[in-house]
Design a protein around this motif. Structure first.
Motif, PDB file in Angstrom:
ATOM      1  N   ASN A 123       6.453 121.944  63.570  1.00 25.03           N
ATOM      2  CA  ASN A 123       6.177 122.406  62.202  1.00 25.03           C
ATOM      3  C   ASN A 123       7.127 123.555  61.833  1.00 25.03           C
ATOM      4  O   ASN A 123       8.006 123.933  62.615  1.00 25.03           O
ATOM      5  CB  ASN A 123       4.698 122.771  62.014  1.00 25.03           C
ATOM      6  N   GLN A 124       6.921 124.114  60.659  1.00 25.84           N
ATOM      7  CA  GLN A 124       7.797 125.172  60.140  1.00 25.84           C
ATOM      8  C   GLN A 124       7.722 126.455  60.960  1.00 25.84           C
ATOM      9  O   GLN A 124       8.589 127.325  60.831  1.00 25.84           O
ATOM     10  CB  GLN A 124       7.498 125.450  58.663  1.00 25.84           C
ATOM     11  N   ARG A 125       6.726 126.581  61.820  1.00 26.96           N
ATOM     12  CA  ARG A 125       6.608 127.751  62.706  1.00 26.96           C
ATOM     13  C   ARG A 125       7.158 127.446  64.106  1.00 26.96           C
ATOM     14  O   ARG A 125       6.909 128.184  65.048  1.00 26.96           O
ATOM     15  CB  ARG A 125       5.145 128.196  62.794  1.00 26.96           C
ATOM     16  N   SER A 126       7.874 126.319  64.214  1.00 24.55           N
ATOM     17  CA  SER A 126       8.452 125.854  65.487  1.00 24.55           C
ATOM     18  C   SER A 126       7.396 125.529  66.539  1.00 24.55           C
ATOM     19  O   SER A 126       7.681 125.542  67.727  1.00 24.55           O
ATOM     20  CB  SER A 126       9.464 126.866  66.047  1.00 24.55           C
ATOM     21  N   GLU A 127       6.174 125.225  66.089  1.00 21.94           N
ATOM     22  CA  GLU A 127       5.106 124.811  66.996  1.00 21.94           C
ATOM     23  C   GLU A 127       5.191 123.296  67.186  1.00 21.94           C
ATOM     24  O   GLU A 127       5.336 122.554  66.207  1.00 21.94           O
ATOM     25  CB  GLU A 127       3.738 125.164  66.415  1.00 21.94           C
ATOM     26  N   LYS A 128       5.095 122.844  68.421  1.00 27.47           N
ATOM     27  CA  LYS A 128       5.076 121.413  68.700  1.00 27.47           C
ATOM     28  C   LYS A 128       3.767 120.828  68.188  1.00 27.47           C
ATOM     29  O   LYS A 128       2.696 121.291  68.566  1.00 27.47           O
ATOM     30  CB  LYS A 128       5.187 121.158  70.203  1.00 27.47           C
ATOM     31  N   VAL A 129       3.865 119.827  67.320  1.00 21.28           N
ATOM     32  CA  VAL A 129       2.660 119.181  66.804  1.00 21.28           C
ATOM     33  C   VAL A 129       2.482 117.776  67.356  1.00 21.28           C
ATOM     34  O   VAL A 129       1.372 117.235  67.334  1.00 21.28           O
ATOM     35  CB  VAL A 129       2.622 119.170  65.255  1.00 21.28           C
ATOM     36  N   SER A 130       3.560 117.167  67.869  1.00 24.02           N
ATOM     37  CA  SER A 130       3.475 115.836  68.439  1.00 24.02           C
ATOM     38  C   SER A 130       4.662 115.604  69.368  1.00 24.02           C
ATOM     39  O   SER A 130       5.731 116.193  69.172  1.00 24.02           O
ATOM     40  CB  SER A 130       3.479 114.776  67.327  1.00 24.02           C
ATOM     41  N   SER A 131       4.438 114.733  70.359  1.00 22.23           N
ATOM     42  CA  SER A 131       5.535 114.336  71.246  1.00 22.23           C
ATOM     43  C   SER A 131       5.312 112.894  71.690  1.00 22.23           C
ATOM     44  O   SER A 131       4.188 112.388  71.660  1.00 22.23           O
ATOM     45  CB  SER A 131       5.622 115.264  72.460  1.00 22.23           C
ATOM     46  N   ALA A 132       6.400 112.246  72.083  1.00 20.81           N
ATOM     47  CA  ALA A 132       6.326 110.867  72.555  1.00 20.81           C
ATOM     48  C   ALA A 132       7.625 110.499  73.251  1.00 20.81           C
ATOM     49  O   ALA A 132       8.653 111.160  73.057  1.00 20.81           O
ATOM     50  CB  ALA A 132       6.087 109.908  71.393  1.00 20.81           C
ATOM     51  N   LYS A 133       7.551 109.452  74.045  1.00 19.46           N
ATOM     52  CA  LYS A 133       8.752 108.787  74.546  1.00 19.46           C
ATOM     53  C   LYS A 133       8.766 107.415  73.891  1.00 19.46           C
ATOM     54  O   LYS A 133       7.758 106.714  73.876  1.00 19.46           O
ATOM     55  CB  LYS A 133       8.732 108.648  76.059  1.00 19.46           C
ATOM     56  N   ILE A 134       9.920 107.059  73.340  1.00 23.55           N
ATOM     57  CA  ILE A 134      10.049 105.797  72.617  1.00 23.55           C
ATOM     58  C   ILE A 134      11.059 104.926  73.339  1.00 23.55           C
ATOM     59  O   ILE A 134      12.188 105.359  73.589  1.00 23.55           O
ATOM     60  CB  ILE A 134      10.523 106.036  71.167  1.00 23.55           C
ATOM     61  N   LYS A 135      10.651 103.711  73.670  1.00 21.46           N
ATOM     62  CA  LYS A 135      11.586 102.726  74.195  1.00 21.46           C
ATOM     63  C   LYS A 135      12.068 101.879  73.018  1.00 21.46           C
ATOM     64  O   LYS A 135      11.241 101.335  72.270  1.00 21.46           O
ATOM     65  CB  LYS A 135      10.936 101.844  75.257  1.00 21.46           C
ATOM     66  N   ILE A 136      13.382 101.805  72.886  1.00 20.33           N
ATOM     67  CA  ILE A 136      13.979 101.135  71.740  1.00 20.33           C
ATOM     68  C   ILE A 136      15.001 100.115  72.223  1.00 20.33           C
ATOM     69  O   ILE A 136      15.898 100.447  73.002  1.00 20.33           O
ATOM     70  CB  ILE A 136      14.676 102.150  70.810  1.00 20.33           C
ATOM     71  N   ILE A 137      14.860  98.897  71.756  1.00 21.66           N
ATOM     72  CA  ILE A 137      15.876  97.879  72.008  1.00 21.66           C
ATOM     73  C   ILE A 137      16.992  98.083  70.993  1.00 21.66           C
ATOM     74  O   ILE A 137      16.725  98.222  69.784  1.00 21.66           O
ATOM     75  CB  ILE A 137      15.279  96.463  71.848  1.00 21.66           C
ATOM     76  N   VAL A 138      18.229  98.132  71.483  1.00 19.51           N
ATOM     77  CA  VAL A 138      19.383  98.269  70.595  1.00 19.51           C
ATOM     78  C   VAL A 138      19.987  96.879  70.451  1.00 19.51           C
ATOM     79  O   VAL A 138      20.491  96.296  71.407  1.00 19.51           O
ATOM     80  CB  VAL A 138      20.402  99.285  71.145  1.00 19.51           C
ATOM     81  N   LEU A 139      19.905  96.329  69.252  1.00 15.65           N
ATOM     82  CA  LEU A 139      20.213  94.916  69.016  1.00 15.65           C
ATOM     83  C   LEU A 139      21.699  94.575  69.142  1.00 15.65           C
ATOM     84  O   LEU A 139      22.049  93.425  69.423  1.00 15.65           O
ATOM     85  CB  LEU A 139      19.698  94.504  67.637  1.00 15.65           C
ATOM     86  N   VAL A 140      22.568  95.540  68.929  1.00 14.32           N
ATOM     87  CA  VAL A 140      24.021  95.289  68.961  1.00 14.32           C
ATOM     88  C   VAL A 140      24.681  96.286  69.892  1.00 14.32           C
ATOM     89  O   VAL A 140      24.399  97.447  69.871  1.00 14.32           O
ATOM     90  CB  VAL A 140      24.634  95.404  67.542  1.00 14.32           C
TER      91      VAL A 140
END
Length: 140
Positions: A123-140
């Motif tokens: 957020n605007q106070r540099s507080e972590k509000v969410s986190s995740a690891k995302i696996k993404i297929i790169v098509l090209v």
């Protein structure tokens, strides 16, 4: 919209963007999902049941910006989200908050053309509000 190809991407590549959370966004999300929980629309209710400053934005509205991160920034045009790991909601988000979404490539799987992006929302106070690891297929 970025157009990173799999060969363009290396661990350490990072992208970020900012988004201002509005009540119009919340209303649209409520209409799409049908989620009428008063925690997400009534300041009085939210303040009476917890130590919230006002009604709380939908966690999944916040998390939807991980889709923007993948589809527009890393890799952008050639993105297909495979899965999320360790999606966490760490602090409440409120209408009026300015969020910064950041993703950093942690690893690549050459056999599958999959990247793992460590994603974080502050957020605007540099507080972590969410986190995740995302696996993404790169098509090209």
């Amino acid at each position: 919209m970025n157009e990173y190809t799999y060969s363009d991407i290396q661990p350490g590549l990072s992208e970020s963007f900012s988004v201002h959370i509005t009540t119009d966004m919340e209303d649209s999300f409520r209409t799409i999902t049908g989620d009428e929980n008063p925690l997400h629309k009534s300041d009085d209710f939210a303040c009476s049941v917890g130590s919230f400053a006002s009604h709380v934005s939908f966690g999944m509205l916040t998390a939807s910006f991980y889709s923007t991160l993948a589809g527009m920034y890393i890799p952008g045009k050639y993105s297909l989200i495979h899965s999320f790991e360790d999606l966490k909601f760490l602090k409440p988000v409120y209408a009026g908050d300015m969020l910064t979404v950041t993703g950093t490539v942690e690893e690549k799987n050459d056999a599958l053309k999959v990247i793992v992006v460590k994603a974080l929302i502050k957020n605007q106070r540099s507080e972590k509000v969410s986190s995740a690891k995302i696996k993404i297929i790169v098509l090209v």
